[in-house]
Design an enzyme around this catalytic site. Structure first.
Site, PDB file in Angstrom:
ATOM      1  N   GLY A   1       8.127  34.549  42.419  1.00 16.78           N
ATOM      2  CA  GLY A   1       9.164  33.586  42.733  1.00 16.78           C
ATOM      3  C   GLY A   1      10.322  33.683  41.770  1.00 16.78           C
ATOM      4  N   ILE A   2      10.855  32.527  41.419  1.00 17.45           N
ATOM      5  CA  ILE A   2      11.995  32.450  40.528  1.00 17.45           C
ATOM      6  C   ILE A   2      11.620  31.614  39.315  1.00 17.45           C
ATOM      7  CG2 ILE A   2      12.938  30.415  41.696  1.00 17.45           C
ATOM      8  CD1 ILE A   2      15.735  31.469  41.098  1.00 17.45           C
ATOM      9  N   GLY A   3      12.234  31.912  38.179  1.00 16.13           N
ATOM     10  CA  GLY A   3      11.993  31.105  36.985  1.00 16.13           C
ATOM     11  C   GLY A   3      11.501  31.937  35.828  1.00 16.13           C
TER      12      GLY A   3
ATOM     13  N   ILE B   1       8.541  32.131  34.175  1.00 21.40           N
ATOM     14  CA  ILE B   1       7.244  32.813  34.228  1.00 21.40           C
ATOM     15  C   ILE B   1       7.305  34.054  35.114  1.00 21.40           C
ATOM     16  CG2 ILE B   1       4.834  32.589  34.940  1.00 21.40           C
ATOM     17  CD1 ILE B   1       4.946  29.672  33.963  1.00 21.40           C
TER      18      ILE B   1
ATOM     19  N   GLU C   1       7.685  35.528  49.649  1.00 19.70           N
ATOM     20  CA  GLU C   1       8.557  34.649  50.422  1.00 19.70           C
ATOM     21  C   GLU C   1       9.954  34.604  49.822  1.00 19.70           C
ATOM     22  OE1 GLU C   1       6.400  30.998  50.305  1.00 19.70           O
ATOM     23  OE2 GLU C   1       7.443  30.254  48.541  1.00 19.70           O
TER      24      GLU C   1
ATOM     25  N   ILE D   1       2.238  21.733  39.079  1.00 17.71           N
ATOM     26  CA  ILE D   1       2.654  20.612  38.239  1.00 17.71           C
ATOM     27  C   ILE D   1       1.510  20.235  37.307  1.00 17.71           C
ATOM     28  CG2 ILE D   1       3.263  18.154  38.263  1.00 17.71           C
ATOM     29  CD1 ILE D   1       4.850  18.750  40.851  1.00 17.71           C
TER      30      ILE D   1
ATOM     31  N   GLY E   1       5.026  27.921  50.357  1.00 16.51           N
ATOM     32  CA  GLY E   1       4.145  29.009  50.775  1.00 16.51           C
ATOM     33  C   GLY E   1       2.982  29.252  49.849  1.00 16.51           C
TER      34      GLY E   1
END
Length: 426
Positions: free
Chosen positions: A208-210, A212, A231, A306, A329
């Site tokens: 994904g993004i970020g 990590i 995704e 979270i 997803g």
């Protein structure tokens, strides 16, 4: 194709009580949203539906409450307050199933607002960085309003929409919304190294993004023959593609190509994907289909949370009863990776919040949604190591998770585990 109109004129197609789809993420058509919000005194009961939006969301302002009610399939920061105050709603749905809301008529659409590239020589515009559920919306809405932007990259796959499909077109050259990559923190780098240690040569990645994901990708430069079926992705992928690390040669689906359904990042990312035949931008009901995902080898799905309890239950869309993001997803890829030959489903998260609270907890907060069940989680990774949960008893899971929790919280977690399971060393 020269019949462009103003944003204000284009949104006059929208009437009171209409159901309106809005393209999201980096493709959020901000001028059309602003023009729609300007009609707040003449419209009533308009329902909007969308994934997470970037930029301003004036239709969610308190003074627009009578005119508009946003419905989020994934909540962005610009809608959290409105959802909390009842001026917007959250629809929990797997991203793989979200297009069915439109195709099955559960959400019959009157209008779709989308953000596209200029048409090519054959009259086809591109949905660019956001195909996801947008393709289904464009195909089923009675009217489609397009914002044509020469800075929207032209992508291949399911992104094409013929100009004849549009009921109104508005033209503006405007930089896409996005995020500049940030340097990962020391904690994110430690997590990234631990995640990267689980990635095998020939694996198919979901990222994904970020911090990590970017940290993990930066640790994969010595890997070989990785694939990408995800995704979404961001800038962190670019260097690995250019170095030949990500080449997709071991994939079963779209061999030699990257597969995604939406993108968000910097201008470098948007330039990288423009007219890039290595990238297939496909609908979410394909990219997130568990049967498709599992067909690729060694699918390594990297998701976050979270908080996670001592049995492995993952909360990812809410903080207690406070709705924060969405189902997205995560389960699509967790399950697909688990069923892939040699696959690994990973939940990666810091051991503690920025306020020092443990993210590994005895019990999820009251009202928290379980996005991924304890039966689905394979690996949990923090900066302190890797916990393998598959096939482990609740006692064994608790022990493994305590071992990767922040040291400041381990004693408290051990007491809670003993009270619940009596002997976590059994």
């Amino acid at each position: 194709m020269q019949n462009f109109t103003s944003a204000e004129e284009a949104v006059k197609l929208i009437k009171s009580n209409d159901k309106v789809f809005i393209q999201a993420a980096a493709a959020t058509p901000t001028p059309l949203i602003e023009a729609l919000a300007a009609r707040k005194d003449e419209l009533r009961g308009v329902q909007t539906i969308h994934l997470h939006m970037e930029g301003p969301m004036p239709i969610a302002d308190p003074d627009c409450h009578e005119a508009f009610h946003p419905n989020a399939l994934f909540i962005g920061s610009n809608l959290r307050q409105a959802v909390a105050e009842g001026r917007a709603s959250y629809i929990p749905v797997f991203l793989s199933e979200a297009p069915l809301l439109f195709r099955r008529g559960i959400w019959p659409l009157d209008v779709a607002l989308v953000h596209v590239s200029p048409p090519d020589l054959h009259g086809y515009c591109s949905l660019g960085v956001s195909v996801d559920v947008t393709k289904a919306a464009v195909e089923t809405a009675r009217y489609v309003i397009g914002m044509v932007n020469p800075l929207m990259p032209r992508t291949h796959g399911d992104a094409q929409v013929h100009v004849s499909r549009f009921s109104a077109l508005y033209y503006e050259e405007r930089p896409l919304l996005g995020h500049e990559p940030k340097q990962p923190t020391d904690i994110e780098m430690a997590i990234g190294r631990n995640v990267a240690s689980l990635v095998e040569d020939g694996a198919t990645l979901q990222v994904g993004i970020g911090g990590i994901p970017n940290a993990t990708l930066s640790c994969l430069t010595n890997h070989k023959d990785l694939g990408l079926h995800t995704e979404m992705f961001s800038d962190g992928v670019i260097d690995l593609v250019q170095k030949g690390v990500i080449n997709g040669c071991m994939k079963k689906k779209y061999r030699g190509r990257m597969v995604s359904t939406f993108l968000i990042g910097s201008r470098r990312l948007y330039d990288f994907v423009h007219d890039n035949p290595m990238l297939a931008m496909l609908e979410a009901n394909y990219t997130n289909d568990t049967s498709v995902i599992r067909s690729n080898p060694k699918v390594t799905a990297i998701n976050s949370a979270i908080e996670i309890d001592l049995t492995g239950q993952v909360s990812a869309d809410s903080i207690g009863t406070r709705l924060y993001s969405g189902v997205g997803g995560q389960m699509d890829f967790i399950r697909g990776a688990s069923l892939s030959e040699g696959g690994k489903a990973i939940i990666a998260l810091p051991s503690a919040t920025t306020r020092g609270e443990s993210k590994i907890v005895p019990l999820l907060k009251q009202g928290a949604g379980v996005v991924t069940t304890r039966a689905h989680v394979n690996y949990v990774v923090t900066e302190y190591g890797v916990a393998y949960l598959f096939g482990q008893s609740l006692r064994q899971r608790a022990r493994a998770l305590i071992n990767i929790a922040h040291p400041d919280h381990r004693e408290e977690l051990e007491r809670a585990a003993f009270d619940r399971f009596k002997n976590i060393n059994a």
